[in-house]
Write an enzyme that holds these catalytic residues in place. Structure first.
Site, PDB file in Angstrom:
ATOM      1  N   LYS A  49       0.807  -1.226   0.000  1.00 49.51           N
ATOM      2  CA  LYS A  49       0.000   0.000   0.000  1.00 49.51           C
ATOM      3  C   LYS A  49       0.839   1.275   0.000  1.00 49.51           C
ATOM      4  O   LYS A  49       2.048   1.249   0.212  1.00 49.51           O
ATOM      5  CB  LYS A  49      -0.954  -0.011   1.206  1.00 49.51           C
ATOM      6  CG  LYS A  49      -2.154  -0.921   0.964  1.00 49.51           C
ATOM      7  CD  LYS A  49      -3.190  -0.828   2.051  1.00 49.51           C
ATOM      8  CE  LYS A  49      -4.371  -1.746   1.714  1.00 49.51           C
ATOM      9  NZ  LYS A  49      -5.329  -1.831   2.819  1.00 49.51           N
ATOM     10  N   ARG A  76      -3.504 -10.013   5.301  1.00 51.31           N
ATOM     11  CA  ARG A  76      -3.961 -10.006   3.900  1.00 51.31           C
ATOM     12  C   ARG A  76      -2.833  -9.492   3.015  1.00 51.31           C
ATOM     13  O   ARG A  76      -2.396  -8.351   3.179  1.00 51.31           O
ATOM     14  CB  ARG A  76      -5.190  -9.103   3.789  1.00 51.31           C
ATOM     15  CG  ARG A  76      -5.793  -8.974   2.408  1.00 51.31           C
ATOM     16  CD  ARG A  76      -6.942  -7.970   2.438  1.00 51.31           C
ATOM     17  NE  ARG A  76      -7.559  -7.792   1.144  1.00 51.31           N
ATOM     18  CZ  ARG A  76      -7.104  -7.003   0.187  1.00 51.31           C
ATOM     19  NH1 ARG A  76      -6.016  -6.293   0.369  1.00 51.31           N
ATOM     20  NH2 ARG A  76      -7.748  -6.905  -0.965  1.00 51.31           N
TER      21      ARG A  76
HETATM   22  C1  YH5 Z   1      -7.716  -4.167   3.943  1.00 51.47           C
HETATM   23  O1  YH5 Z   1      -6.775  -3.494   4.372  1.00 51.47           O
HETATM   24  N1  YH5 Z   1      -7.599  -3.549   1.475  1.00 51.47           N
HETATM   25  S1  YH5 Z   1      -8.241  -3.376  -1.179  1.00 51.47           S
HETATM   26  C2  YH5 Z   1      -3.860   0.369  -2.550  1.00 51.47           C
HETATM   27  C3  YH5 Z   1      -2.605  -0.097  -2.897  1.00 51.47           C
HETATM   28  C4  YH5 Z   1      -2.303  -1.446  -2.775  1.00 51.47           C
HETATM   29  C5  YH5 Z   1      -3.254  -2.316  -2.296  1.00 51.47           C
HETATM   30  C6  YH5 Z   1      -0.811   0.462  -4.283  1.00 51.47           C
HETATM   31  N2  YH5 Z   1      -9.351  -4.757   0.855  1.00 51.47           N
HETATM   32  C7  YH5 Z   1      -8.098  -4.173   2.568  1.00 51.47           C
HETATM   33  O2  YH5 Z   1      -5.271  -3.929  -1.206  1.00 51.47           O
HETATM   34  N3  YH5 Z   1      -9.905  -5.694   3.039  1.00 51.47           N
HETATM   35  C8  YH5 Z   1      -8.391  -3.905   0.457  1.00 51.47           C
HETATM   36  O3  YH5 Z   1      -1.710   0.830  -3.321  1.00 51.47           O
HETATM   37  C9  YH5 Z   1      -9.185  -4.939   2.176  1.00 51.47           C
HETATM   38  N4  YH5 Z   1      -8.477  -4.945   4.773  1.00 51.47           N
HETATM   39  C10 YH5 Z   1      -9.533  -5.680   4.334  1.00 51.47           C
HETATM   40  N5  YH5 Z   1     -10.216  -6.409   5.226  1.00 51.47           N
HETATM   41  C11 YH5 Z   1      -6.902  -2.215  -1.181  1.00 51.47           C
HETATM   42  C12 YH5 Z   1      -5.552  -2.775  -1.440  1.00 51.47           C
HETATM   43  C13 YH5 Z   1      -4.516  -1.843  -1.955  1.00 51.47           C
HETATM   44  C14 YH5 Z   1      -4.805  -0.501  -2.096  1.00 51.47           C
END
Ligand code: YH5
Length: 277
Positions: free
Chosen positions: A222, A256
């Protein structure tokens, strides 16, 4: 206490419950329709299972900062064929990353085992559907909506506020009839939080763990890593593993991630370290 998934009588491990994020990215077509590649997604899920993922998280709504909304039909088209295909080949636990009651119901009927809702069952009808489905639910904290959530979020005390929100939601779920052992909580890293907010939440993760609800964390790749490392997503593996190490030592029950094999190794090392006398 071990985590139990009562619906399927599956006992999750206490220490290395890695949830693998499945990329469900549709290809756009000239006619405006979309087509999701089912086969590569299924292969990715089976591969994540083979390297130790206990749960495969499938979501058809992009909740990345700035993302647009998707319709019920779009979300169903993206996730259902993949859930059905994975379920034909594997008993791995599947979580459905959605806020829509219609998707929750169809996904569980197609074989999903867990509801993962970044809006913590706040959409109309979602609480009722979650109660009726009788599966574990992950309640996540988000400030604002994905499209706008990263524009200068503010808190008086981020840990107090996020914790109070999750406890209130968990109590509401419990009062509505969701079993206590089916309620997981998640501070929602990156969802309406600055880097400092995210770091405070991680530093005080023990306060979430102390509630007794299993704590899920999602920090993999993230922007908080982008902010600390100034590298693009493809170069955030080591940073993600460092965050997974901290979360694991602080008692997170489920992590996750995109990089399952490496994070399983982290969790095993953390477990060995935790139990040595
Ligand atoms: C979470 O924390 N996150 S979707 C922005 C990024 C990289 C990845 C490059 N669903 C979560 O994974 N569900 C998501 O920047 C989730 N907890 C739970 N329970 C976002 C994601 C991401 C966003």
């Amino acid at each position: 206490m071990p985590l139990t998934i009562t619906q399927k009588s599956i006992m999750l491990d206490n220490n290395f419950n890695i949830m693998g994020v499945l990329n469900v990215t549709p290809d756009s077509f000239f006619d405006g329709g979309e087509y999701t590649n089912v086969e590569p997604a299924v292969q990715q899920a089976l591969e994540m299972e083979s390297v130790g993922a206990k749960i495969i998280d499938i979501g058809g709504e992009s909740t990345r900062p700035g993302a647009l909304e998707v319709t019920l039909a779009q979300e169903l088209d993206r996730v259902l064929p993949i859930i059905e295909a994975i379920r034909k080949q594997s008993n791995v636990l599947i979580s459905i990353d959605t806020s829509k009651p219609g998707v929750m119901k169809a996904a569980v009927e197609a074989g999903a085992n867990i509801i993962n809702d970044v809006r913590a069952l706040s959409e109309p009808g979602s609480m009722e559907v979650a109660v009726s489905l009788d599966v574990p639910v992950c309640l996540m904290h988000m400030r604002g909506q994905p499209r706008t959530m990263q524009s200068a979020p503010q808190y008086l005390d981020v840990v107090d506020e996020v914790l109070a929100y999750l406890i209130e939601k968990a109590d509401e779920c419990s009062a509505r009839g969701i079993k206590k052992e089916h309620i997981w909580i998640d501070p929602g890293f990156g969802f309406g939080k600055t880097l400092d907010h995210n770091l405070f939440l991680l530093k005080h993760l023990d306060r979430f763990v102390d509630t007794g609800f299993p704590v899920l964390v999602g920090m993999s790749r993230k922007s908080m890593l982008g902010a600390m490392l100034d590298v693009p997503v493809e170069q955030r593996l080591a940073g993600s593993l460092a965050l997974a190490t901290i979360a694991s030592l602080k008692g997170a029950a489920i992590i996750r991630v995109h990089d399952v094999e490496e994070t399983v190794h982290v969790a095993k090392v953390c477990h060995a370290f935790k139990i040595v006398e």
